[in-house]
Design an enzyme around this catalytic site. Structure first.
Site, PDB file in Angstrom:
ATOM      1  N   ARG A   1       0.849  -1.195   0.000  1.00 51.21           N
ATOM      2  CA  ARG A   1       0.000   0.000   0.000  1.00 51.21           C
ATOM      3  C   ARG A   1       0.888   1.250   0.000  1.00 51.21           C
ATOM      4  O   ARG A   1       1.625   1.489   0.966  1.00 51.21           O
ATOM      5  CB  ARG A   1      -0.901   0.016   1.234  1.00 51.21           C
ATOM      6  CG  ARG A   1      -1.866  -1.172   1.317  1.00 51.21           C
ATOM      7  CD  ARG A   1      -3.018  -1.052   0.346  1.00 51.21           C
ATOM      8  NE  ARG A   1      -3.833  -2.260   0.289  1.00 51.21           N
ATOM      9  CZ  ARG A   1      -4.860  -2.520   1.082  1.00 51.21           C
ATOM     10  NH1 ARG A   1      -5.198  -1.645   2.021  1.00 51.21           N
ATOM     11  NH2 ARG A   1      -5.554  -3.636   0.943  1.00 51.21           N
TER      12      ARG A   1
ATOM     13  N   GLU B   1       0.598   4.234   0.786  1.00 55.49           N
ATOM     14  CA  GLU B   1      -0.091   5.268   1.561  1.00 55.49           C
ATOM     15  C   GLU B   1       0.917   5.945   2.486  1.00 55.49           C
ATOM     16  O   GLU B   1       1.592   5.270   3.256  1.00 55.49           O
ATOM     17  CB  GLU B   1      -1.224   4.649   2.381  1.00 55.49           C
ATOM     18  CG  GLU B   1      -2.301   3.994   1.527  1.00 55.49           C
ATOM     19  CD  GLU B   1      -3.338   3.269   2.382  1.00 55.49           C
ATOM     20  OE1 GLU B   1      -3.197   3.277   3.623  1.00 55.49           O
ATOM     21  OE2 GLU B   1      -4.278   2.695   1.811  1.00 55.49           O
TER      22      GLU B   1
ATOM     23  N   ARG C   1      -0.608   1.987  13.184  1.00 56.14           N
ATOM     24  CA  ARG C   1      -1.212   0.762  12.651  1.00 56.14           C
ATOM     25  C   ARG C   1      -1.070   0.581  11.141  1.00 56.14           C
ATOM     26  O   ARG C   1      -1.622  -0.361  10.581  1.00 56.14           O
ATOM     27  CB  ARG C   1      -2.692   0.716  13.021  1.00 56.14           C
ATOM     28  CG  ARG C   1      -3.550   1.818  12.413  1.00 56.14           C
ATOM     29  CD  ARG C   1      -5.008   1.633  12.811  1.00 56.14           C
ATOM     30  NE  ARG C   1      -5.887   2.576  12.131  1.00 56.14           N
ATOM     31  CZ  ARG C   1      -7.213   2.511  12.182  1.00 56.14           C
ATOM     32  NH1 ARG C   1      -7.792   1.543  12.862  1.00 56.14           N
ATOM     33  NH2 ARG C   1      -7.950   3.396  11.553  1.00 56.14           N
ATOM     34  N   HIS C   2      -0.344   1.480  10.463  1.00 52.48           N
ATOM     35  CA  HIS C   2      -0.208   1.375   9.009  1.00 52.48           C
ATOM     36  C   HIS C   2       1.201   0.964   8.598  1.00 52.48           C
ATOM     37  O   HIS C   2       2.197   1.463   9.139  1.00 52.48           O
ATOM     38  CB  HIS C   2      -0.564   2.706   8.334  1.00 52.48           C
ATOM     39  CG  HIS C   2      -2.028   2.993   8.306  1.00 52.48           C
ATOM     40  ND1 HIS C   2      -2.640   3.772   9.251  1.00 52.48           N
ATOM     41  CD2 HIS C   2      -2.996   2.585   7.450  1.00 52.48           C
ATOM     42  CE1 HIS C   2      -3.947   3.843   8.974  1.00 52.48           C
ATOM     43  NE2 HIS C   2      -4.186   3.141   7.890  1.00 52.48           N
TER      44      HIS C   2
ATOM     45  N   GLU D   1     -10.079  -1.778  13.341  1.00 53.51           N
ATOM     46  CA  GLU D   1     -10.490  -2.652  12.246  1.00 53.51           C
ATOM     47  C   GLU D   1      -9.368  -3.598  11.835  1.00 53.51           C
ATOM     48  O   GLU D   1      -8.226  -3.167  11.653  1.00 53.51           O
ATOM     49  CB  GLU D   1     -10.911  -1.775  11.054  1.00 53.51           C
ATOM     50  CG  GLU D   1     -11.283  -2.550   9.803  1.00 53.51           C
ATOM     51  CD  GLU D   1     -10.310  -2.313   8.673  1.00 53.51           C
ATOM     52  OE1 GLU D   1      -9.875  -3.307   8.073  1.00 53.51           O
ATOM     53  OE2 GLU D   1      -9.997  -1.149   8.390  1.00 53.51           O
TER      54      GLU D   1
ATOM     55  N   SER E   1     -11.767  -6.166   6.404  1.00 55.37           N
ATOM     56  CA  SER E   1     -12.778  -5.481   5.620  1.00 55.37           C
ATOM     57  C   SER E   1     -13.229  -6.442   4.536  1.00 55.37           C
ATOM     58  O   SER E   1     -12.405  -7.076   3.871  1.00 55.37           O
ATOM     59  CB  SER E   1     -12.200  -4.205   4.992  1.00 55.37           C
ATOM     60  OG  SER E   1     -13.201  -3.483   4.328  1.00 55.37           O
TER      61      SER E   1
ATOM     62  N   ARG F   1      -1.625  -6.627  12.180  1.00 53.35           N
ATOM     63  CA  ARG F   1      -2.574  -5.880  13.001  1.00 53.35           C
ATOM     64  C   ARG F   1      -3.314  -6.803  13.966  1.00 53.35           C
ATOM     65  O   ARG F   1      -3.541  -6.459  15.132  1.00 53.35           O
ATOM     66  CB  ARG F   1      -3.562  -5.126  12.116  1.00 53.35           C
ATOM     67  CG  ARG F   1      -4.253  -3.976  12.836  1.00 53.35           C
ATOM     68  CD  ARG F   1      -5.179  -3.199  11.916  1.00 53.35           C
ATOM     69  NE  ARG F   1      -4.466  -2.341  10.989  1.00 53.35           N
ATOM     70  CZ  ARG F   1      -5.072  -1.452  10.190  1.00 53.35           C
ATOM     71  NH1 ARG F   1      -6.397  -1.330  10.235  1.00 53.35           N
ATOM     72  NH2 ARG F   1      -4.372  -0.703   9.364  1.00 53.35           N
TER      73      ARG F   1
END
Length: 538
Positions: A310, A312, A318-319, A461, A464, A512
């Site tokens: 990812r 991002e 948490r990323h 979360e 998903s 996670r």
């Protein structure tokens, strides 16, 4: 005559003065010489004593073959010696002679004894080297000089301890050393000390040395040696094993999907572009499209474990830009809740397995990172999105019916659910369609909702998922609505033109799940070599 006497008289006074001065200088010089002589004598005496302690024992080192530095192991011979695990040593093994290999964790010498802690992964035992008919003074001295973190082979007798050894995992036993060999020596100066890196967070009060996160990650090979880290990654391996074994037992097939793809797998911009011969490719954001293709190829139920990328620029707790995805997809008969039931029970099986099979590891983590035991219900708690919105509004959060959760709202919801239902894990169904990807199936009874769901652990979360749109024309319509270039997803849409069963699934972030199950504060603690926007080494 007169002149002579005058000369003599005039010369008498200076001569007397010179003699007095000479006497004073002579006394000072004599004292200085005496001090220097005493100093030299003491130095000579000390050297003679040192020489005596060196030369005399060397002549009578009866243990010289019982210790030393082993030749580098190059597989020149295969030994029949059996090395036992530290974990197996206890008072029940008292008086048993064993060979053990581990790392020298800490050591201290005291007179004719040396105490050191031998560490083997997350297990430790106290070892004693004491002068006796088998152990010489030189052997004690040698053991006290071994660098921390050196790999050593120890032969000794297991002894029951009169009182519990609090600093070691093996409380009721210690090892009385008879032979000691260095297999691989560590450098004397380490970037960090394992004892500092292992210190419980409750003791990080500024009085004792601690190790910050960047130092840990820069020297990850050392940091990973701490008992807590060994336990964390054993638990993580357990999560993967339980995921695989449970789904395999339920007749799922494990598949392996490409990680280099021709277009962004989720139609977004957060992808890593790489050169691919004369063109470009992308690192897969998800195995999503390929899981679905497997379903349309009639594999019925599939799962995969693999890297996810990812791009991002999120520097949060948490990323990660690269993580391990635990993904599954399955065809269902008439309602996507058939899949939701399976995923909910999958987590229950994982949580039960961790609780029952990894109790020692969980306690090891707790010693450094205290946390409450993870609570869950069977069957798993399931709420709908509107219910969660009501709970948050009652707690003072202002949000619209179709707003996505912020991170603080997620955490608050986790606390509210825990207080009301006494569970750390729950499923949230019926997310607003506006906040889900183009391939999510809309709710036929409410156009503002979707047949999608998230799952949460301790208010964050971790999965998903959704029912996927499996009709090519409807999928095209949804893609256009999201302004996605259809040429980039042509092969994906085409895969549904030959008949596709209704299906649903989800993607889980392994790191996670590990972090939240153990109540840790940062996902980098559960990624062996984490990748984020600021870190791509080691």
């Amino acid at each position: 005559m007169t002149n002579k006497k005058e000369d003599e008289a005039s010369g008498d006074q200076p001569e007397m003065t010179n003699d007095a001065t000479t006497d004073q200088v002579s006394k000072k010089a004599l004292k200085k010489q005496q001090k220097e002589a005493e100093k030299a004598a003491k130095k000579a005496e000390k050297k003679a004593a040192q020489d005596a302690t060196v030369t005399e024992p060397e002549a009578v080192d009866y243990a010289k073959d019982q210790y030393g530095v082993m030749k580098m192991i190059q597989s020149t011979e295969r030994m029949t010696r059996t090395l036992v695990n530290v974990r197996s040593l206890s008072a029940a093994e008292a008086e048993k002679a064993v060979w053990v290999r581990g790392r020298l964790h800490t050591s201290r010498s005291k007179g004719k004894q040396c105490f050191f802690v031998l560490r083997q992964q997350q297990f430790t035992i106290q070892c004693v080297v004491a002068v006796n008919d088998k152990v010489s003074k030189q052997m004690v001295k040698f053991s006290g000089a071994i660098n921390k973190e050196s790999m050593i082979d120890v032969h000794g007798v297991v002894k029951r301890t009169p009182q519990a050894v609090e600093g070691c995992s093996q409380h009721d036993a210690e090892l009385w050393v008879e032979q000691l060999f260095v297999v691989s020596s560590a450098e004397p100066r380490l970037p960090l000390l394992i004892e500092d890196a292992s210190r419980p967070v409750t003791e990080e009060d500024g009085e004792r040395a601690t190790v910050n996160q960047d130092t840990r990650l820069d020297n990850r090979v050392l940091d990973l040696r701490t008992p807590a880290n060994h336990a964390i990654f054993r638990i993580q391996a357990g999560i993967c094993r339980l995921f695989r074994n449970t789904l395999t037992a339920w007749d799922f097939t494990e598949i392996h999907t490409p990680k280099m793809i021709s277009a962004a797998s989720e139609g977004g911009a957060n992808v890593f572009q790489v050169s691919y011969f004369k063109g470009s490719a992308y690192l897969a954001q998800s195995p999503q499209l390929y899981k679905q293709m497997a379903i349309t190829a009639d594999f019925d139920k599939v799962f995969t474990v693999g890297q996810v990328f990812r791009a991002e620029d999120s520097n949060t707790h948490r990323h990660l830009t690269e993580f391990v995805g635990l993904d599954l997809e399955m065809a269902f008969s008439y309602h996507y809740h058939e899949v939701l039931d399976v995923i909910g029970q999958l987590f229950v099986e994982i949580f039960k397995g961790l609780r029952d099979e990894y109790a020692i590891e969980i306690e090891t983590v707790k010693k450094q990172f205290p946390h409450d035991d993870f609570k869950f219900l069977e069957p798993s708690l399931r709420l709908e999105y509107p219910e969660a919105v009501v709970m948050l509004r009652e707690a003072g959060v202002e949000m619209g019916d179709e707003d996505d959760f912020t991170t603080p709202a997620e955490k608050l919801l986790g606390k509210l659910v825990k207080a009301k239902y006494d569970t750390d894990f729950f499923i949230l169904d019926k997310f607003p369609l506006a906040v889900r990807p183009f391939y999510t199936m809309p709710d036929p009874n409410n156009p503002k909702q979707s047949n999608s769901y998230d799952m949460f652990m301790r208010g964050e979360e971790i999965l998903s998922g959704a029912q996927r749109v499996h009709d090519p024309e409807f999928l095209t319509e949804r893609a256009k609505l999201h302004k996605i270039d259809l040429t980039q997803i042509k092969s994906y849409i085409d895969s549904f033109r030959y008949g596709a069963p209704p299906h649903a699934g989800g993607g889980i972030g392994m790191e996670r799940v590990s972090m939240l199950y153990l109540g840790l504060d940062n996902v980098r603690k559960t990624s062996m070599f984490p990748r984020d926007p600021k870190r791509i080494t080691p």
